[in-house]
Design an enzyme around this catalytic site. Structure first.
Site, PDB file in Angstrom:
ATOM      1  N   ASN A  92     -61.427  26.959  16.611  1.00 34.70           N
ATOM      2  CA  ASN A  92     -61.000  27.595  15.358  1.00 34.70           C
ATOM      3  C   ASN A  92     -61.422  26.681  14.217  1.00 34.70           C
ATOM      4  O   ASN A  92     -61.951  25.585  14.433  1.00 34.70           O
ATOM      5  CB  ASN A  92     -59.479  27.833  15.359  1.00 34.70           C
ATOM      6  CG  ASN A  92     -59.059  28.727  14.203  1.00 34.70           C
ATOM      7  OD1 ASN A  92     -59.681  29.758  13.946  1.00 34.70           O
ATOM      8  ND2 ASN A  92     -58.036  28.339  13.471  1.00 34.70           N
ATOM      9  N   LYS A  93     -61.172  27.130  13.008  1.00 33.16           N
ATOM     10  CA  LYS A  93     -61.591  26.406  11.798  1.00 33.16           C
ATOM     11  C   LYS A  93     -61.263  24.919  11.906  1.00 33.16           C
ATOM     12  O   LYS A  93     -60.170  24.551  12.327  1.00 33.16           O
ATOM     13  CB  LYS A  93     -60.901  27.037  10.587  1.00 33.16           C
ATOM     14  CG  LYS A  93     -61.219  26.410   9.247  1.00 33.16           C
ATOM     15  CD  LYS A  93     -62.691  26.278   8.963  1.00 33.16           C
ATOM     16  CE  LYS A  93     -63.445  27.584   9.033  1.00 33.16           C
ATOM     17  NZ  LYS A  93     -64.928  27.405   9.002  1.00 33.16           N
ATOM     18  N   ARG A 146     -66.732  36.943   6.397  1.00 35.16           N
ATOM     19  CA  ARG A 146     -66.368  35.885   7.333  1.00 35.16           C
ATOM     20  C   ARG A 146     -65.116  36.302   8.127  1.00 35.16           C
ATOM     21  O   ARG A 146     -64.497  37.309   7.826  1.00 35.16           O
ATOM     22  CB  ARG A 146     -66.116  34.569   6.588  1.00 35.16           C
ATOM     23  CG  ARG A 146     -65.133  34.753   5.437  1.00 35.16           C
ATOM     24  CD  ARG A 146     -64.304  33.568   5.149  1.00 35.16           C
ATOM     25  NE  ARG A 146     -63.421  33.244   6.245  1.00 35.16           N
ATOM     26  CZ  ARG A 146     -62.308  33.907   6.534  1.00 35.16           C
ATOM     27  NH1 ARG A 146     -61.926  34.961   5.822  1.00 35.16           N
ATOM     28  NH2 ARG A 146     -61.562  33.536   7.555  1.00 35.16           N
ATOM     29  N   GLY A 147     -64.776  35.436   9.109  1.00 34.97           N
ATOM     30  CA  GLY A 147     -63.671  35.756  10.014  1.00 34.97           C
ATOM     31  C   GLY A 147     -64.255  36.396  11.255  1.00 34.97           C
ATOM     32  O   GLY A 147     -65.090  37.311  11.156  1.00 34.97           O
ATOM     33  N   ALA A 148     -63.835  35.925  12.426  1.00 36.82           N
ATOM     34  CA  ALA A 148     -64.502  36.310  13.676  1.00 36.82           C
ATOM     35  C   ALA A 148     -64.595  37.830  13.891  1.00 36.82           C
ATOM     36  O   ALA A 148     -65.692  38.357  14.091  1.00 36.82           O
ATOM     37  CB  ALA A 148     -63.807  35.620  14.851  1.00 36.82           C
ATOM     38  N   ASP A 195     -61.930  31.616  16.958  1.00 36.01           N
ATOM     39  CA  ASP A 195     -63.282  32.190  16.978  1.00 36.01           C
ATOM     40  C   ASP A 195     -63.833  32.343  18.388  1.00 36.01           C
ATOM     41  O   ASP A 195     -64.778  33.096  18.609  1.00 36.01           O
ATOM     42  CB  ASP A 195     -64.240  31.332  16.150  1.00 36.01           C
ATOM     43  CG  ASP A 195     -63.945  31.502  14.678  1.00 36.01           C
ATOM     44  OD1 ASP A 195     -62.947  30.946  14.203  1.00 36.01           O
ATOM     45  OD2 ASP A 195     -64.694  32.250  14.020  1.00 36.01           O
ATOM     46  N   ARG A 224     -74.335  33.822  13.339  1.00 34.08           N
ATOM     47  CA  ARG A 224     -73.452  32.635  13.391  1.00 34.08           C
ATOM     48  C   ARG A 224     -73.152  32.347  14.859  1.00 34.08           C
ATOM     49  O   ARG A 224     -72.956  33.294  15.631  1.00 34.08           O
ATOM     50  CB  ARG A 224     -72.138  32.869  12.623  1.00 34.08           C
ATOM     51  CG  ARG A 224     -72.237  32.643  11.122  1.00 34.08           C
ATOM     52  CD  ARG A 224     -70.853  32.700  10.475  1.00 34.08           C
ATOM     53  NE  ARG A 224     -70.218  31.386  10.398  1.00 34.08           N
ATOM     54  CZ  ARG A 224     -68.965  31.193   9.950  1.00 34.08           C
ATOM     55  NH1 ARG A 224     -68.228  32.210   9.579  1.00 34.08           N
ATOM     56  NH2 ARG A 224     -68.460  29.974   9.882  1.00 34.08           N
TER      57      ARG A 224
END
Ligand code: MRU
Length: 342
Positions: A238-239, A49-51, A228, A86
Site C-alpha cells: 500500500n502507499k 489514481r487508486g487501485a 494495491d 502502473r
C-alpha cells in the site's frame, strides 16, 4: 454504452471523463479522455489514481473505443498498453484481463462494453460489502487513523478503508478520523480531507510523523488502510508509509486492518517480496505541485529515493476486511484469500 457516474470517473454519451485528482481540492476539473496515450498519462500522472479506479478507468476507455468502432486488434493492443501503465496495483491487470477475455468473443465490441459496465457495477457492490463488514469493527466514539486516499476517488463505489469510515459515520457511531497527510503526494491532505469534508465526517489532518505520538498518548483506537496488491500469504503493498503505521500499531497494540476487494488479491505473488514496487520521480520528494503551483525546496541536484508503495507483512495485520468477510491471521494462513468473490 450506458451513462455512468462515480466520484472520479464518468461516462456521458459514450465519452469518458476523469476528475483531475492532481488539482483537488482547490479545483474540480473534469478531463475528457479520448485515447490510450491520454489515459496512460493520466494514470501515471495520478490524475486518475487508486487501485480499483485505475482498473475501471482503463476498462471504460476500452469500452468507449469499442463503441466508437475500434478494431479487435486495436483494442487488444490498447488493453496491453493500459495494463502496463502502473506496476503495483494488480486491480489494473485483473480488470484488463477480463476485457481481454471479452475481446476474444465473436461480438467483441458489445462484449467489451458489457464487461466494462459489469466491472463498474461490481466495484460499487464490492465497496458496499467491505464497508458494511468493516463498519461492524467500529465502536461508538472510535478515533480512526487512515493513510492515503481510499474513498470514492480511488474506487467507483464508496471506497475501501474510507468506505468503512463513511459507513460507520452514517451508522451514527460518532467517530473521529486522523488523516495522515501522506507524503510525498499528499493524497491524505488533499483528497481524503476533501472527501471527509464532503461527507461532514469530523477529522484532523496530521503530518505522517505525528502518528507515533498519538498512539503513545492512546488517542488512536483503530487503523484502516487500503491496498494495491495482497500476496497469497496476506502480506500487502500500500502507499508508502503504511508499513510504518503497522509497526507503530503493533508496538502500541492498536488494531490494524487492511480493507480490499478480491480484485486486489494476487495469488501469483507468494509473499510481499514478489510484489513489484513502483519508483517515482525525484521531483515528488524534492518539492510539491498542485493547483497552487509547483515548488522545489531541495538542492536541484539532490539524489532521491522515491518508492510509491511499501509492503506490510501479514504478521502485523489484525484483520483483512475483504468482500467475503473479515479474516484473522490464522484464517489467512489457512487460505481465506483463495476464495472466490462472495
Ligand atoms: O499512488 P496512489 O495514490 O494510486 O496509491 C493509492 C493507494 O495506496 C491506496 O491506498 C490503494 O490504491 C487502495 S485504494 C482503494
Amino acid at each position: 454504452m450506458v451513462n455512468l457516474q462515480a466520484t472520479s470517473l464518468k461516462v456521458l454519451n459514450n465519452q469518458l471523463y476523469v476528475l483531475d485528482q492532481t488539482v483537488l481540492p482547490q479545483q474540480e476539473i473534469w478531463l475528457h479522455c479520448q485515447s490510450v496515450p491520454a489515459m496512460v498519462q493520466m494514470i501515471q500522472g495520478l490524475q486518475l489514481r487508486g487501485a480499483p479506479a485505475i482498473g475501471i478507468g482503463a476498462c471504460l476507455l476500452l469500452a468507449v473505443l469499442a463503441e466508437a468502432g475500434e478494431s479487435r486488434a486495436g483494442l487488444q493492443q490498447a488493453a496491453l498498453t493500459l495494463r502496463a501503465a502502473r506496476p503495483t496495483a494488480v486491480n489494473l491487470m485483473n480488470a484488463i484481463d477480463v476485457m481481454l477475455a471479452a475481446l476474444g468473443q465473436a461480438d467483441y465490441r458489445q462484449a467489451c462494453i458489457t464487461a466494462a459496465e459489469a466491472l463498474f457495477a461490481e466495484d460499487v457492490a464490492l465497496c458496499q460489502r467491505m464497508a458494511e463488514l468493516g463498519a461492524e469493527l467500529v465502536h461508538q466514539g472510535d478515533r480512526i487513523l487512515t493513510h492515503c486516499n481510499t474513498g470514492g476517488l480511488a474506487t467507483v463505489g464508496i471506497g475501501t478503508a474510507l468506505g468503512v469510515i463513511r459507513t460507520a459515520h452514517q451508522q451514527g457511531k460518532n467517530i473521529q478520523v486522523w488523516v495522515d497527510e501522506t507524503r510525498p503526494l499528499l493524497q491524505g491532505g488533499r483528497l481524503t480531507a476533501w472527501e471527509l469534508e464532503q461527507q461532514h465526517i469530523p477529522y484532523h489532518l496530521i503530518c505522517d510523523n505525528m502518528a507515533a505520538m498519538l498512539m503513545a498518548q492512546g488517542r488512536v483506537d483503530k487503523i484502516f488502510v487500503g491496498s494495491d496488491r495482497i500476496a497469497a500469504n496476506g502480506d500487502f503493498a500500500n502507499k508508502i508509509g503504511t508499513y510504518n503505521l503497522a509497526v507503530l500499531a503493533h508496538y502500541h497494540q492498536v488494531p490494524f486492518y487492511v480493507v480490499a476487494p478480491y480484485t486486489t488479491v494476487d495469488p501469483e505473488c507468494a509473499t510481499g517480496a514478489d510484489i513489484p514496487i513502483e519508483q517515482r520521480a525525484a521531483a515528488e520528494v524534492k518539492g510539491v505541485a498542485g493547483a497552487f503551483g509547483q515548488l522545489c525546496w531541495a538542492p536541484e541536484a539532490a539524489e532521491v529515493y522515491n518508492p510509491a508503495f511499501d509492503v506490510t507483512p501479514a504478521s502485523l495485520v489484525t484483520g483483512w476486511v475483504l468482500d467475503t468477510g473479515v479474516f484473522n491471521q490464522q484464517q489467512i494462513a489457512a487460505g481465506a484469500l483463495n476464495r472466490q468473490p462472495g
